[in-house]
Scaffold this motif. Structure first.
Motif, PDB file in Angstrom:
ATOM      1  N   LYS A 181       0.850  -1.184   0.000  1.00 50.88           N
ATOM      2  CA  LYS A 181       0.000   0.000   0.000  1.00 50.88           C
ATOM      3  C   LYS A 181       0.893   1.243   0.000  1.00 50.88           C
ATOM      4  CE  LYS A 181      -3.662  -2.353   2.589  1.00 50.88           C
ATOM      5  NZ  LYS A 181      -4.447  -2.373   3.849  1.00 50.88           N
ATOM      6  N   ILE A 182       0.738   2.058  -1.019  1.00 54.80           N
ATOM      7  CA  ILE A 182       1.642   3.183  -1.247  1.00 54.80           C
ATOM      8  C   ILE A 182       0.920   4.506  -1.027  1.00 54.80           C
ATOM      9  CG2 ILE A 182       3.115   4.356  -2.929  1.00 54.80           C
ATOM     10  CD1 ILE A 182       3.430   1.676  -4.363  1.00 54.80           C
ATOM     11  N   ALA A 183       1.580   5.413  -0.312  1.00 59.14           N
ATOM     12  CA  ALA A 183       1.143   6.799  -0.231  1.00 59.14           C
ATOM     13  C   ALA A 183       1.993   7.625  -1.184  1.00 59.14           C
ATOM     14  CB  ALA A 183       1.290   7.332   1.190  1.00 59.14           C
ATOM     15  N   LEU A 184       1.359   8.270  -2.136  1.00 56.65           N
ATOM     16  CA  LEU A 184       2.053   9.163  -3.060  1.00 56.65           C
ATOM     17  C   LEU A 184       1.968  10.585  -2.521  1.00 56.65           C
ATOM     18  CD1 LEU A 184       0.924   7.899  -6.592  1.00 56.65           C
ATOM     19  CD2 LEU A 184       3.122   7.533  -5.454  1.00 56.65           C
ATOM     20  N   LEU A 185       3.100  11.116  -2.123  1.00 52.83           N
ATOM     21  CA  LEU A 185       3.161  12.474  -1.586  1.00 52.83           C
ATOM     22  C   LEU A 185       3.697  13.383  -2.686  1.00 52.83           C
ATOM     23  CD1 LEU A 185       4.606  11.574   1.927  1.00 52.83           C
ATOM     24  CD2 LEU A 185       2.226  11.587   1.150  1.00 52.83           C
ATOM     25  N   GLY A 186       2.786  14.085  -3.313  1.00 56.27           N
ATOM     26  CA  GLY A 186       3.088  14.813  -4.532  1.00 56.27           C
ATOM     27  C   GLY A 186       2.458  14.063  -5.686  1.00 56.27           C
ATOM     28  N   TYR A 187       1.480  14.664  -6.332  1.00 54.72           N
ATOM     29  CA  TYR A 187       0.732  13.942  -7.371  1.00 54.72           C
ATOM     30  C   TYR A 187       0.747  14.733  -8.676  1.00 54.72           C
ATOM     31  CZ  TYR A 187      -2.845  10.852  -9.298  1.00 54.72           C
ATOM     32  OH  TYR A 187      -3.532   9.942 -10.071  1.00 54.72           O
ATOM     33  N   GLY A 188       1.975  15.099  -9.057  1.00 58.29           N
ATOM     34  CA  GLY A 188       2.153  15.743 -10.354  1.00 58.29           C
ATOM     35  C   GLY A 188       2.418  14.690 -11.423  1.00 58.29           C
ATOM     36  N   LYS A 189       3.164  15.064 -12.448  1.00 57.18           N
ATOM     37  CA  LYS A 189       3.427  14.138 -13.552  1.00 57.18           C
ATOM     38  C   LYS A 189       4.183  12.895 -13.080  1.00 57.18           C
ATOM     39  CE  LYS A 189       3.386  17.706 -17.144  1.00 57.18           C
ATOM     40  NZ  LYS A 189       4.180  18.419 -18.174  1.00 57.18           N
ATOM     41  N   MET A 190       5.160  13.092 -12.198  1.00 60.12           N
ATOM     42  CA  MET A 190       5.897  11.939 -11.692  1.00 60.12           C
ATOM     43  C   MET A 190       5.008  11.055 -10.832  1.00 60.12           C
ATOM     44  SD  MET A 190       8.622  10.170 -11.637  1.00 60.12           S
ATOM     45  CE  MET A 190       9.864  11.256 -12.327  1.00 60.12           C
ATOM     46  N   GLY A 191       4.202  11.656  -9.964  1.00 60.94           N
ATOM     47  CA  GLY A 191       3.302  10.885  -9.127  1.00 60.94           C
ATOM     48  C   GLY A 191       2.341  10.045  -9.950  1.00 60.94           C
ATOM     49  N   LYS A 192       1.820  10.615 -11.027  1.00 64.63           N
ATOM     50  CA  LYS A 192       0.890   9.878 -11.887  1.00 64.63           C
ATOM     51  C   LYS A 192       1.592   8.732 -12.611  1.00 64.63           C
ATOM     52  CE  LYS A 192      -2.400  13.663 -12.655  1.00 64.63           C
ATOM     53  NZ  LYS A 192      -1.859  14.590 -11.647  1.00 64.63           N
ATOM     54  N   THR A 193       2.851   8.935 -12.999  1.00 67.59           N
ATOM     55  CA  THR A 193       3.613   7.859 -13.640  1.00 67.59           C
ATOM     56  C   THR A 193       3.893   6.731 -12.645  1.00 67.59           C
ATOM     57  OG1 THR A 193       4.669   9.476 -15.109  1.00 67.59           O
ATOM     58  CG2 THR A 193       5.690   7.315 -14.962  1.00 67.59           C
ATOM     59  N   ILE A 194       4.262   7.098 -11.422  1.00 68.58           N
ATOM     60  CA  ILE A 194       4.469   6.092 -10.377  1.00 68.58           C
ATOM     61  C   ILE A 194       3.194   5.310 -10.129  1.00 68.58           C
ATOM     62  CG2 ILE A 194       4.941   5.767  -7.913  1.00 68.58           C
ATOM     63  CD1 ILE A 194       6.877   8.164  -8.120  1.00 68.58           C
ATOM     64  N   GLU A 195       2.081   6.005 -10.062  1.00 72.02           N
ATOM     65  CA  GLU A 195       0.791   5.346  -9.837  1.00 72.02           C
ATOM     66  C   GLU A 195       0.527   4.278 -10.896  1.00 72.02           C
ATOM     67  OE1 GLU A 195      -3.853   6.617  -9.107  1.00 72.02           O
ATOM     68  OE2 GLU A 195      -2.650   7.787 -10.519  1.00 72.02           O
ATOM     69  N   ALA A 196       0.692   4.634 -12.156  1.00 70.81           N
ATOM     70  CA  ALA A 196       0.394   3.697 -13.244  1.00 70.81           C
ATOM     71  C   ALA A 196       1.298   2.467 -13.179  1.00 70.81           C
ATOM     72  CB  ALA A 196       0.546   4.405 -14.589  1.00 70.81           C
ATOM     73  N   LEU A 197       2.593   2.677 -12.963  1.00 75.30           N
ATOM     74  CA  LEU A 197       3.532   1.554 -12.931  1.00 75.30           C
ATOM     75  C   LEU A 197       3.346   0.711 -11.677  1.00 75.30           C
ATOM     76  CD1 LEU A 197       6.819   3.185 -14.289  1.00 75.30           C
ATOM     77  CD2 LEU A 197       5.176   1.763 -15.513  1.00 75.30           C
ATOM     78  N   ALA A 198       3.036   1.354 -10.551  1.00 73.36           N
ATOM     79  CA  ALA A 198       2.829   0.607  -9.310  1.00 73.36           C
ATOM     80  C   ALA A 198       1.623  -0.317  -9.423  1.00 73.36           C
ATOM     81  CB  ALA A 198       2.653   1.567  -8.136  1.00 73.36           C
ATOM     82  N   ILE A 199       0.563   0.176 -10.025  1.00 75.11           N
ATOM     83  CA  ILE A 199      -0.632  -0.649 -10.217  1.00 75.11           C
ATOM     84  C   ILE A 199      -0.313  -1.830 -11.132  1.00 75.11           C
ATOM     85  CG2 ILE A 199      -2.948  -0.669 -11.241  1.00 75.11           C
ATOM     86  CD1 ILE A 199      -3.253   2.224 -10.187  1.00 75.11           C
TER      87      ILE A 199
END
Length: 232
Positions: A2-20
């Motif tokens: 379970k990941i908390a993304l602190l900062g949800y800009g372009k990098m945060g959205k890329t991390i989200e997609a790859l993490a899923i």
């Protein structure tokens, strides 16, 4: 995980997609950590802004949440963060760049600096190019490259964006839609030696941060990408 993304800009959205894609769950997506219950996460990945990074990281330590941080521009408080991590028996990885290729580039840069240290005819400079949304200059990656060169050579005592005596020069450029390019050049009157890393997109940075978060779970202490990638 379970990941908390602190900062949800372009990098945060890329991390989200790859993490899923890797089977993880994003339980928090925020730029303001005070508004959320951070304890629902197994790990936090911080790609926020310099002004928020230390607060985000320290809040995680105070709540026993491991932190992976790729935010640059806040390092005057880095030692305080490290001390708090040890005090709270937390887990922390900071990297100026999480890309596998960049971390291999760091190793190559250090080795080249060692080799070139005896050849005083060669003058070194670093050029970095990033997108116009990048807030800090020079980049954290460029600073890491410069500090590794300074450590391995006697010619320079610091880095600088200006022309200063005994300072390793860094040139920072901001151009639309450039994910990140770093060039280290050794130049003499006779020839030039250049090493370069060019990122094609943000995926390498994002994937590296996720791999670091996976590695950090269950550990205690302060680590680097050298530990994650077994480059030590």
């Amino acid at each position: 995980m379970k990941i908390a993304l602190l900062g949800y800009g372009k990098m945060g959205k890329t991390i989200e997609a790859l993490a899923i894609q890797r089977g993880h769950t994003i339980v928090i997506k925020t730029s303001q950590i005070d508004n959320v219950d951070i304890t629902q996460a197994d790990v936090a990945i911080d790609f926020s802004i310099p002004e928020a990074a230390f607060h985000n990281i320290s809040t995680c330590f105070n709540n026993n949440i491991p932190v992976v941080s790729g935010t640059t521009g806040w390092l005057k408080q880095f030692d305080t963060a490290v001390n708090l991590c040890h005090e709270k028996k937390g887990a922390f990885i900071y990297a100026s760049n999480f890309s596998l290729g960049v971390n291999l580039f760091f190793e190559l840069n250090s080795k080249l600096a060692q080799m070139m240290s005896q050849f005083e005819d060669y003058k070194v400079n670093i050029e970095e190019i990033h997108h116009t949304q990048k807030l800090d200059a020079p980049s954290g990656t460029a600073i890491t490259l410069a500090e590794d060169i300074i450590t391995n050579q006697k010619h320079y005592t610091k880095w600088s964006l200006e022309d200063e005596a005994r300072a390793l020069p860094i040139e920072a450029k901001r151009i639309e839609n450039v994910p990140g390019t770093h060039i280290v050049t050794y130049k003499s009157d006779i020839d030039t030696i250049t090493i370069e890393h060019e990122a094609h997109n943000r995926n390498g940075f994002a994937l590296g941060a996720i791999v670091a978060a996976e590695w950090l779970i269950g550990k205690q202490g302060v680590y680097t990408m050298k530990d994650v990638l077994n480059l030590s």
